[in-house]
Design a protein around this motif. Structure first.
Motif, PDB file in Angstrom:
ATOM      1  N   ILE A 135       3.072  11.223   8.444  1.00 39.14           N
ATOM      2  CA  ILE A 135       2.948  11.157   9.948  1.00 39.14           C
ATOM      3  C   ILE A 135       3.961  11.065  10.957  1.00 39.14           C
ATOM      4  N   LEU A 136       3.816  11.472  12.186  1.00 35.98           N
ATOM      5  CA  LEU A 136       4.751  11.351  13.256  1.00 35.98           C
ATOM      6  C   LEU A 136       4.457  10.478  14.377  1.00 35.98           C
ATOM      7  N   ILE A 137       5.025   9.620  14.766  1.00 31.24           N
ATOM      8  CA  ILE A 137       4.600   8.510  16.060  1.00 31.24           C
ATOM      9  C   ILE A 137       5.687   9.080  17.039  1.00 31.24           C
ATOM     10  N   PRO A 138       5.315   8.773  18.252  1.00 34.46           N
ATOM     11  CA  PRO A 138       5.948   9.100  19.319  1.00 34.46           C
ATOM     12  C   PRO A 138       7.417   8.521  19.544  1.00 34.46           C
ATOM     13  N   LEU A 139       8.656   9.276  19.612  1.00 32.64           N
ATOM     14  CA  LEU A 139       9.962   8.609  19.618  1.00 32.64           C
ATOM     15  C   LEU A 139      10.334   8.087  21.308  1.00 32.64           C
ATOM     16  N   VAL A 140       9.350   8.508  22.096  1.00 31.99           N
ATOM     17  CA  VAL A 140       9.498   7.930  23.280  1.00 31.99           C
ATOM     18  C   VAL A 140       8.171   7.552  23.938  1.00 31.99           C
ATOM     19  N   ALA A 141       8.172   6.508  24.718  1.00 36.34           N
ATOM     20  CA  ALA A 141       6.841   6.336  25.316  1.00 36.34           C
ATOM     21  C   ALA A 141       7.099   5.862  26.748  1.00 36.34           C
ATOM     22  N   ALA A 142       6.352   6.431  27.721  1.00 35.46           N
ATOM     23  CA  ALA A 142       6.689   6.073  29.082  1.00 35.46           C
ATOM     24  C   ALA A 142       8.295   6.005  29.291  1.00 35.46           C
ATOM     25  N   GLY A 143       9.053   6.929  28.755  1.00 38.77           N
ATOM     26  CA  GLY A 143      10.504   6.571  29.068  1.00 38.77           C
ATOM     27  C   GLY A 143      11.216   5.795  28.183  1.00 38.77           C
ATOM     28  N   HIS A 144      10.665   5.084  27.345  1.00 36.64           N
ATOM     29  CA  HIS A 144      11.032   3.952  26.380  1.00 36.64           C
ATOM     30  C   HIS A 144      11.066   4.452  25.201  1.00 36.64           C
ATOM     31  N   HIS A 145      12.266   4.066  24.512  1.00 40.44           N
ATOM     32  CA  HIS A 145      12.596   4.645  22.987  1.00 40.44           C
ATOM     33  C   HIS A 145      11.795   3.575  22.119  1.00 40.44           C
ATOM     34  N   LEU A 146      11.630   4.205  20.788  1.00 41.35           N
ATOM     35  CA  LEU A 146      11.100   3.461  19.879  1.00 41.35           C
ATOM     36  C   LEU A 146      12.010   2.637  19.020  1.00 41.35           C
ATOM     37  N   SER A 147      11.991   1.445  18.817  1.00 38.14           N
ATOM     38  CA  SER A 147      12.723   0.479  18.384  1.00 38.14           C
ATOM     39  C   SER A 147      12.284   0.059  16.901  1.00 38.14           C
ATOM     40  N   GLY A 148      11.193   0.363  16.417  1.00 42.08           N
ATOM     41  CA  GLY A 148      11.101   0.213  15.035  1.00 42.08           C
ATOM     42  C   GLY A 148       9.232  -0.125  14.702  1.00 42.08           C
ATOM     43  N   TRP A 149       8.983   0.159  13.551  1.00 40.01           N
ATOM     44  CA  TRP A 149       7.612   0.001  13.214  1.00 40.01           C
ATOM     45  C   TRP A 149       7.352  -0.943  12.065  1.00 40.01           C
ATOM     46  N   THR A 150       6.130  -1.082  12.042  1.00 45.69           N
ATOM     47  CA  THR A 150       5.694  -2.100  10.766  1.00 45.69           C
ATOM     48  C   THR A 150       4.307  -1.660  10.251  1.00 45.69           C
ATOM     49  N   LEU A 151       4.102  -1.349   8.956  1.00 50.13           N
ATOM     50  CA  LEU A 151       2.964  -0.948   8.372  1.00 50.13           C
ATOM     51  C   LEU A 151       2.288  -2.233   7.778  1.00 50.13           C
ATOM     52  N   PHE A 152       0.881  -2.341   7.917  1.00 49.81           N
ATOM     53  CA  PHE A 152       0.044  -3.225   7.537  1.00 49.81           C
ATOM     54  C   PHE A 152      -0.999  -2.921   6.400  1.00 49.81           C
ATOM     55  N   GLY A 153      -1.187  -3.616   5.338  1.00 47.37           N
ATOM     56  CA  GLY A 153      -2.180  -3.321   4.392  1.00 47.37           C
ATOM     57  C   GLY A 153      -3.418  -4.239   4.656  1.00 47.37           C
ATOM     58  N   ALA A 154      -4.572  -3.786   4.014  1.00 50.97           N
ATOM     59  CA  ALA A 154      -5.750  -5.117   4.155  1.00 50.97           C
ATOM     60  C   ALA A 154      -5.307  -5.967   2.916  1.00 50.97           C
ATOM     61  N   GLY A 155      -4.957  -7.474   3.463  1.00 55.36           N
ATOM     62  CA  GLY A 155      -4.955  -8.405   2.601  1.00 55.36           C
ATOM     63  C   GLY A 155      -3.421  -8.276   1.950  1.00 55.36           C
ATOM     64  N   GLY A 156      -2.483  -7.555   2.412  1.00 49.90           N
ATOM     65  CA  GLY A 156      -1.217  -7.511   1.803  1.00 49.90           C
ATOM     66  C   GLY A 156      -1.127  -6.575   0.600  1.00 49.90           C
ATOM     67  N   VAL A 157      -2.095  -6.396  -0.211  1.00 48.06           N
ATOM     68  CA  VAL A 157      -1.943  -5.675  -1.246  1.00 48.06           C
ATOM     69  C   VAL A 157      -2.632  -4.284  -1.403  1.00 48.06           C
ATOM     70  N   GLY A 158      -2.118  -3.033  -1.283  1.00 41.47           N
ATOM     71  CA  GLY A 158      -2.772  -1.751  -1.280  1.00 41.47           C
ATOM     72  C   GLY A 158      -3.008  -1.191  -2.665  1.00 41.47           C
TER      73      GLY A 158
END
Length: 185
Positions: A135-158
């Motif tokens: 997947i692709l997420i926006p690099l810029v939102a309202a003129g502000h740059h992406l600084s990082g992301w975090t993925l979450f699973g259900a209960g920590g174990v996928g």
């Protein structure tokens, strides 16, 4: 003797190309956007590198517990829950963090939520439990740059998709058996 060797190599190359095409295909790839149908909610002023991974899970879980379309203030953040309803929203536990706008979710059911922080703007949270592939997420939102992301699973174990894993294993074993048969002759 060389005439028999060339067709064997061509057959093996064809089998390898077929397996590579199966592994490389990602028909479910898509791009997420700010406010799209996968949006779970938004945090303002956003995480901005002041929160640890456990705190990020708390923020996502707070959004999960909110009513559709609600706004709340807690833990120094303004929470805005989207009006999008999702079938099941299990509790979030941090799985993986990274940078860049391209994210590989794998073959499904491993990740449930995606939290992306935009420096100076806020933090967007998407529900990705029904997505797979790249997947692709926006690099810029309202003129502000992406600084990082975090993925979450259900209960920590996928749990990875077992059907695809078994299929790929079967194809690999079949190719090995055919290769062995043609190379032993």
């Amino acid at each position: 003797m060389e005439m028999k060797v060339r067709p064997r190599h061509k057959f093996l190359l064809l089998c390898m190309a077929f397996c590579g095409a199966i592994l490389a295909s990602s028909p479910d790839a898509r791009a997420l956007g700010i406010g799209d149908s996968h949006e779970l909610g938004f945090l303002w002023p956003g995480i901005q590198k002041k929160a640890g991974n456990q705190d990020k899970a708390v923020y996502v879980n707070h959004l999960i517990g909110m009513a559709l379309g609600a706004i709340d203030v807690a833990r120094g953040e303004v929470y805005s829950r989207s009006s999008h309803g999702f079938e099941s929203l299990p509790a979030a536990a941090q799985v993986r963090s990274g940078g860049g706008r391209t994210i590989n979710l794998g073959h499904g059911s491993l990740y449930t939520y995606l939290l992306a922080t935009y420096k100076g703007y806020g933090t967007e949270v998407w529900y990705v439990g029904n997505l797979r592939g790249v997947i692709l997420i926006p690099l810029v939102a309202a003129g502000h740059h992406l600084s990082g992301w975090t993925l979450f699973g259900a209960g920590g174990v996928g749990v990875p998709d077992g059907g695809l894993t078994v299929t790929l294993l079967g194809v690999a074993l079949g190719v090995l058996a055919l290769a062995r048969r043609f190379l032993i002759r």
